[in-house]
Design a protein around this motif. Structure first.
Motif, mmCIF file in Angstrom:
data_model
loop_
_atom_site.group_PDB
_atom_site.id
_atom_site.type_symbol
_atom_site.label_atom_id
_atom_site.label_comp_id
_atom_site.label_asym_id
_atom_site.label_seq_id
_atom_site.Cartn_x
_atom_site.Cartn_y
_atom_site.Cartn_z
ATOM 1 N N PHE A 350 0.877 -1.175 0.000
ATOM 2 C CA PHE A 350 0.000 0.000 0.000
ATOM 3 C C PHE A 350 0.909 1.218 0.000
ATOM 4 N N LEU A 351 0.693 2.133 -0.948
ATOM 5 C CA LEU A 351 1.477 3.375 -0.982
ATOM 6 C C LEU A 351 0.530 4.570 -0.924
ATOM 7 N N LEU A 352 0.843 5.520 -0.083
ATOM 8 C CA LEU A 352 0.054 6.754 -0.007
ATOM 9 C C LEU A 352 0.972 7.906 -0.402
ATOM 10 N N LEU A 353 0.646 8.548 -1.514
ATOM 11 C CA LEU A 353 1.503 9.604 -2.049
ATOM 12 C C LEU A 353 0.775 10.945 -2.052
ATOM 13 N N GLU A 354 1.515 12.004 -1.759
ATOM 14 C CA GLU A 354 0.958 13.342 -1.977
ATOM 15 C C GLU A 354 1.582 13.873 -3.259
ATOM 16 N N VAL A 355 0.713 14.246 -4.200
ATOM 17 C CA VAL A 355 1.223 14.640 -5.524
ATOM 18 C C VAL A 355 0.638 15.991 -5.942
ATOM 19 N N ALA A 356 1.240 16.571 -6.958
ATOM 20 C CA ALA A 356 0.680 17.792 -7.550
ATOM 21 C C ALA A 356 -0.645 17.434 -8.222
ATOM 22 N N ASP A 357 -1.644 18.289 -8.019
ATOM 23 C CA ASP A 357 -2.973 17.985 -8.570
ATOM 24 C C ASP A 357 -3.073 18.520 -9.987
ATOM 25 N N ARG A 358 -2.461 17.834 -10.922
ATOM 26 C CA ARG A 358 -2.618 18.268 -12.315
ATOM 27 C C ARG A 358 -2.666 17.051 -13.251
ATOM 28 N N ALA A 359 -3.112 17.313 -14.439
ATOM 29 C CA ALA A 359 -3.340 16.217 -15.385
ATOM 30 C C ALA A 359 -2.057 15.450 -15.659
ATOM 31 N N GLY A 360 -2.186 14.157 -15.818
ATOM 32 C CA GLY A 360 -1.048 13.347 -16.245
ATOM 33 C C GLY A 360 -0.190 12.788 -15.120
ATOM 34 N N VAL A 361 -0.444 13.225 -13.878
ATOM 35 C CA VAL A 361 0.397 12.762 -12.775
ATOM 36 C C VAL A 361 0.212 11.264 -12.548
ATOM 37 N N LEU A 362 -1.043 10.851 -12.530
ATOM 38 C CA LEU A 362 -1.314 9.425 -12.290
ATOM 39 C C LEU A 362 -0.660 8.567 -13.378
ATOM 40 N N ALA A 363 -0.738 9.070 -14.619
ATOM 41 C CA ALA A 363 -0.123 8.333 -15.730
ATOM 42 C C ALA A 363 1.390 8.202 -15.512
ATOM 43 N N GLN A 364 2.017 9.277 -15.057
ATOM 44 C CA GLN A 364 3.465 9.222 -14.798
ATOM 45 C C GLN A 364 3.802 8.173 -13.741
ATOM 46 N N ILE A 365 2.976 8.169 -12.721
ATOM 47 C CA ILE A 365 3.244 7.247 -11.602
ATOM 48 C C ILE A 365 3.052 5.800 -12.044
ATOM 49 N N THR A 366 1.965 5.547 -12.774
ATOM 50 C CA THR A 366 1.732 4.155 -13.184
ATOM 51 C C THR A 366 2.797 3.701 -14.183
ATOM 52 N N GLN A 367 3.329 4.647 -14.972
ATOM 53 C CA GLN A 367 4.445 4.287 -15.860
ATOM 54 C C GLN A 367 5.675 3.845 -15.068
ATOM 55 N N GLU A 368 5.939 4.568 -13.986
ATOM 56 C CA GLU A 368 7.092 4.194 -13.151
ATOM 57 C C GLU A 368 6.892 2.793 -12.564
ATOM 58 N N LEU A 369 5.685 2.523 -12.096
ATOM 59 C CA LEU A 369 5.412 1.188 -11.548
ATOM 60 C C LEU A 369 5.679 0.120 -12.607
ATOM 61 N N ALA A 370 5.217 0.407 -13.820
ATOM 62 C CA ALA A 370 5.392 -0.568 -14.900
ATOM 63 C C ALA A 370 6.872 -0.825 -15.154
ATOM 64 N N LYS A 371 7.678 0.250 -15.079
ATOM 65 C CA LYS A 371 9.126 0.098 -15.304
ATOM 66 C C LYS A 371 9.737 -0.900 -14.330
ATOM 67 N N TYR A 372 9.275 -0.859 -13.092
ATOM 68 C CA TYR A 372 9.818 -1.784 -12.084
ATOM 69 C C TYR A 372 9.022 -3.095 -12.024
ATOM 70 N N GLU A 373 8.178 -3.278 -13.038
ATOM 71 C CA GLU A 373 7.363 -4.499 -13.134
ATOM 72 C C GLU A 373 6.477 -4.734 -11.931
ATOM 73 N N ILE A 374 5.984 -3.610 -11.402
ATOM 74 C CA ILE A 374 5.052 -3.703 -10.281
ATOM 75 C C ILE A 374 3.654 -3.483 -10.838
ATOM 76 N N SER A 375 2.785 -4.480 -10.720
ATOM 77 C CA SER A 375 1.437 -4.304 -11.271
ATOM 78 C C SER A 375 0.473 -3.871 -10.177
ATOM 79 N N LEU A 376 -0.627 -3.286 -10.623
ATOM 80 C CA LEU A 376 -1.559 -2.629 -9.707
ATOM 81 C C LEU A 376 -2.756 -3.489 -9.370
ATOM 82 N N GLU A 377 -3.139 -3.506 -8.101
ATOM 83 C CA GLU A 377 -4.426 -4.098 -7.769
ATOM 84 C C GLU A 377 -5.502 -3.023 -7.792
#
Lengths: 428, 428
Positions: A350-377
Motif C-alpha cells: 500500500f502506498l500513499l503519495l501526496e502529488v501535484a494535482d494536475r493532469a497526467g500525474v497518475l499516468a506518470q506514476i503508473t508508468q514508473e510502476l510498470a518500469k519496475y514491473e510492479i502491477s496494480l491491484e
C-alpha cells in the motif's frame, strides 16, 4: 513420592501468579505429575517489602546464588527479567543439572541457542513457552503439533500493547500519541514504550517462533523491524475505507530453506482471520504445507495467562524428571539459516503519495510502476483543492521488497510527487 | 540406527496421505526422531486394485492379523475406520506391546477408556490426535498446554460438513435440502449424511475433548445431541437480522466438577471469534480459569491435514520409543463424571413463535416467561397480515434448560400460540 522443589527468581505479577496457581492447583498438579510441587525459595530484591500475597518469610531471600546453588532445588523458574545477571544465573543452574523454566523472551531471543546447548550438555531442560504469546501454547504446538509438516509461514500479532493502540486508533479515530498516553495510564504501555512500539518486543518473539518453526538458528539482527510510531490517523482511515485493518504483524517465511523474518505495520484484509484480533489479544497464524492455515488465538500477556504458561512448562519439566528423560529433547535447530535477499521477499504493498494535482500525474506514476514491473491491484486518487495537491493510494500486486525500494527511490527524484506519506505491506 | 517399522491399516485418502508424508519428509522425520521410519506393511481389502500411489506389491496384504502380529512392526497406524474388527486388531496390537496411532473418532469415543487402560497395562502408547479436528493439534494442546489451568468450557465447530452446509445456507439464502444435495455432489457430505447432519460425529468428538479437558470418563450417552436437519432458511435469516450466525456447536462445560456436554445448532453473536469460522473449517474455543478464552482454528478434515496429524502422532510415539517412555503417559481421567441436571445447565435462548395476531398476545407470553423466571434480552414481533398471524422472536437472558422446557410445555397449552417454530441456544 518426593516432592519437586522449585526456586523462583522474581515475585512480580507473574511470579505472584505462579505461586497462586501452584497453591490453588496442588491436587491437579500432583495427579498429573505423580509428585507434589513445592516452591522452596523465592528471590526478591527487598525481602521486607509489603506484598499482595502471603509467603512465609523463611522462603524469601535476596541472594539469587543461594537459590541457584541450593542442593535440594530441582527446577528454577525465572520471571525476574533482564539478560545480564539473569543469564549467569540460568547458565549456572543448567550446569548444576537443574531444569529451568523462563518467561524471558529477551534472554531467549539473544542467547536461546547457547542456553539450549548448555542444557543439552548437562542433561538439563530449559522450557520457555511463556516467552511468546503468554496464554497461547504456541511453542509446544510448533514443536509437537507440526512435527510431520513443513511450516512455510508464521504470521502473528505477538505484542498486545501495539495491538491495543492500533485497535483504539481504529475504533475511535484517535491519534497515536493520544492512545499511547491512555495506554500508559491504564498500564498497557510502559513509561518508556520503545521496545513495544518500535517492534523490538515482537521481533524477539518472532525470532523464537522462526527458530522453532523452521528448525534454524535465525538471530535478532536478521529481522527487519519497523514499529507503529509513525502510523497516522489518516493511514488507519484509508485502511478502513479500503476494507483493511492496520496491524503490527510479525511475518516469518521459509521457502526451500530460505528464510525472511520481519515485523512491520501491515494492512490486513477484513476477511482474514487475523484482522479481527483486537485489543491486547495475540494470535499466531501458522501455515503448513499439508495442513494449510491454522490459527491460535488468546491472551498474549497478563499475570495469570503468563503464569499459567510458566506452570504448564513446570509440569512438563517435572514429568520429564519423573520419566528420567530430562535434557533429552531432540535439538531441532538442524538447518542452516540462509536469509532471503530483498529481491526474494515479496508481498502486496500500500502506498500513499501526496502529488501535484494536475493532469497526467497518475499516468506518470503508473508508468514508473510498470518500469519496475510492479502491477496494480487498485488505485484511488483524491484531490485536496485547498492546497492544490492530490493524494494517490496505490495497492500493488505481489512485488519484491527490492523493487518497491527502487520505486520509492525513483519517486524522490520526481517533482510531481511531493512526498511518500506511507508505505505498508498488505496481507490477504 | 534401527528404523522404526510401521504397519498401516487402510490405504484410502488418509492412508495414502500418510504414505506420501512419510516418503516426502524422510529427512525431517529422521532429524527429529533419530531413526528412519519405514512403512513395512499395508493392509488393504483388495491388493490388486489400481491406486493413486505407487507402493511395492510386496508391502500390500489383505490379512490384517499378519500385520498386527508381524514381529518386526513397532507401530500400527489405523486409518481404515469401523469399530468391530478394528477394535480387535487394536486391542491385540496393544497387548503385543505395539504402539497405535488412530484417526478413528468412533472407536475412541466408544472404547477410548478401555483402550487407554489396555495400553497402559502393556506399556504401549495409543495416540489419536487426528480423531478430532484433523489439522488442529487440539488434543495435545488440551493435555500439555492447559496442564496448569482448569478448563471450564470447550466449545467447538468440530464437523466440517455441517459447517459447510450452514455457511452456504447463510451466504446464499439456500434451503437445507438444496445445500445438502450440493455438498453430496462435491463430496463434502456422504450419501447417508446422518452421522454428520444429526450431530453424532460432533458428539463423538466432544466426548473425546471433554474427557481430556476435564479429566473425566464422560460417555457418548451423556451427550445431549441435536443436528441441523430441521434448520430452516427462515431461522438463518432471523439470525442474520439479529446479528448472529447459526452454527452447529459442541459445548462442554465443567463447573466444580459437574459436567454437561451437548451438540446443537446455536446462534453465535457476530462479534464472537467462532462466528467467523466458515465453510469446512473447524475451530475449538477453550476457556481456562486463568488463561481466559483461547481459540484454535484450522482445517478439520481432508486427506493431508488428517494424515499430517497422524504422522505427528507417529513422531511422538517414535520419540517415546527412542526415549524408552512408551506407555508412560500419565492417565488423566482421574475425576469422577458427575453430569449436570437440566436445571443446572443454563444459557441464553432464541425462540421463534407463530402466534395469533391480536392485542395482548405479547403480554400473555411475557407473563409466562416471568412465571418461569426467564428474563428477556430482546423481543421482536412481526405481523403476517395475510394469515392473520404474527411471529414473535424472543431472546432470553440466561435461563436453565429445565425452565425453557417447562415454558415450551406451557406454550403447547396456550391457544394464542399456534406453534413454536424454532428454539436455539444463544452464545456471546
Amino acid at each position: 513420592m518426593k516432592p519437586i522443589k522449585v526456586g523462583l527468581l522474581g515475585l512480580g505479577t507473574v511470579g505472584t501468579g505462579v505461586v497462586r496457581i501452584v497453591e490453588n492447583h496442588q491436587d491437579d498438579l500432583k495427579n498429573q505429575i505423580g509428585s507434589a510441587i513445592e516452591i522452596e525459595k523465592i528471590v526478591v530484591s527487598n525481602v521486607n517489602k509489603a506484598r499482595n500475597i502471603s509467603v512465609a518469610a523463611s522462603k524469601l531471600t535476596d541472594d539469587a546464588w543461594e537459590v541457584i546453588r541450593h542442593p535440594e532445588i530441582d527446577v528454577i523458574i525465572e520471571v525476574m527479567g533482564g539478560t545480564t545477571a539473569t543469564k549467569e544465573y540460568i547458565v549456572e543452574a543448567l550446569k548444576l543439572g537443574k531444569h529451568v523454566v523462563t518467561a524471558n523472551k529477551d534472554l531467549m531471543a539473544l542467547y536461546g541457542g547457547e542456553l539450549l546447548e548448555i542444557a543439552q550438555q548437562h542433561g538439563s531442560d530449559i522450557y520457555y513457552e511463556a516467552s511468546v504469546a503468554g496464554g497461547i501454547p504456541i511453542l509446544r504446538t510448533l514443536v509437537d503439533g507440526f512435527s510431520s509438516d513443513r511450516i512455510t509461514k508464521i504470521m502473528g500479532i505477538v505484542n498486545g500493547t501495539t495491538n491495543y493502540i492500533l485497535t483504539k486508533m481504529t475504533q475511535e479515530g484517535a491519534s497515536y500519541a493520544d492512545v499511547l498516553k491512555e495506554a500508559q495510564q491504564l498500564g498497557y504501555a510502559e513509561a518508556d514504550p520503545t521496545s513495544d512500539v518500535e517492534g523490538l518486543d515482537a521481533a524477539r518473539k518472532m525470532v523464537i517462533l522462526a527458530r522453532l518453526g523452521f528448525h534454524t538458528s535465525v538471530d535478532l539482527q536478521d529481522v527487519s523491524v519497523q514499529g507503529i510510531s509513525n502510523v497516522t490517523k489518516e493511514d488507519i482511515q484509508y485502511a478502513k475505507r479500503l476494507g483493511y485493518q492496520l496491524k503490527l504483524l510479525g511475518i516469518a517465511q521459509c521457502d526451500e530453506n530460505q528464510i525472511s523474518v520481519s515485523v512491520q505495520p501491515t494492512m490486513v484484509k477484513n476477511s482474514h482471520p487475523i484482522a479481527s484480533v483486537n485489543g491486547v489479544f495475540n494470535a499466531v497464524l501458522v501455515t503448513g504445507e499439508a495442513v494449510g492455515e491454522t490459527m491460535f488465538y488468546g491472551a498474549g500477556a497478563g499475570e495469570l495467562p503468563t503464569a499459567t504458561s510458566v506452570v504448564a512448562d513446570l509440569v512438563a519439566v517435572s514429568k520429564n524428571m519423573k520419566l528420567g528423560i530430562s535434557g533429552k529433547r531432540i535439538n531441532s535447530a538442524f538447518k542452516q539459516t540462509v536469509l532471503k535477499t530483498d529481491d526474494q521477499i515479496s508481498s502486496k504493498y500500500f502506498l500513499l503519495l501526496e502529488v501535484a494535482d494536475r493532469a497526467g500525474v497518475l499516468a506518470q506514476i503508473t508508468q514508473e510502476l510498470a518500469k519496475y514491473e510492479i502491477s496494480l491491484e487498485s488505485v484511488l486518487q483524491q484531490a485536496n483543492p485547498s492546497s492544490n495537491t492530490a493524494e494517490i493510494i496505490v495497492i500493488t500486486h505481489d512485488a519484491s521488497k527490492a523493487a518497491i525500494q527502487s520505486l520509492l527511490d525513483r519517486f524522490k527524484g520526481m517533482d510531481v510527487i511531493h512526498q511518500v506519506k506511507s508505505v505498508y505491506r498488505v496481507e490477504g
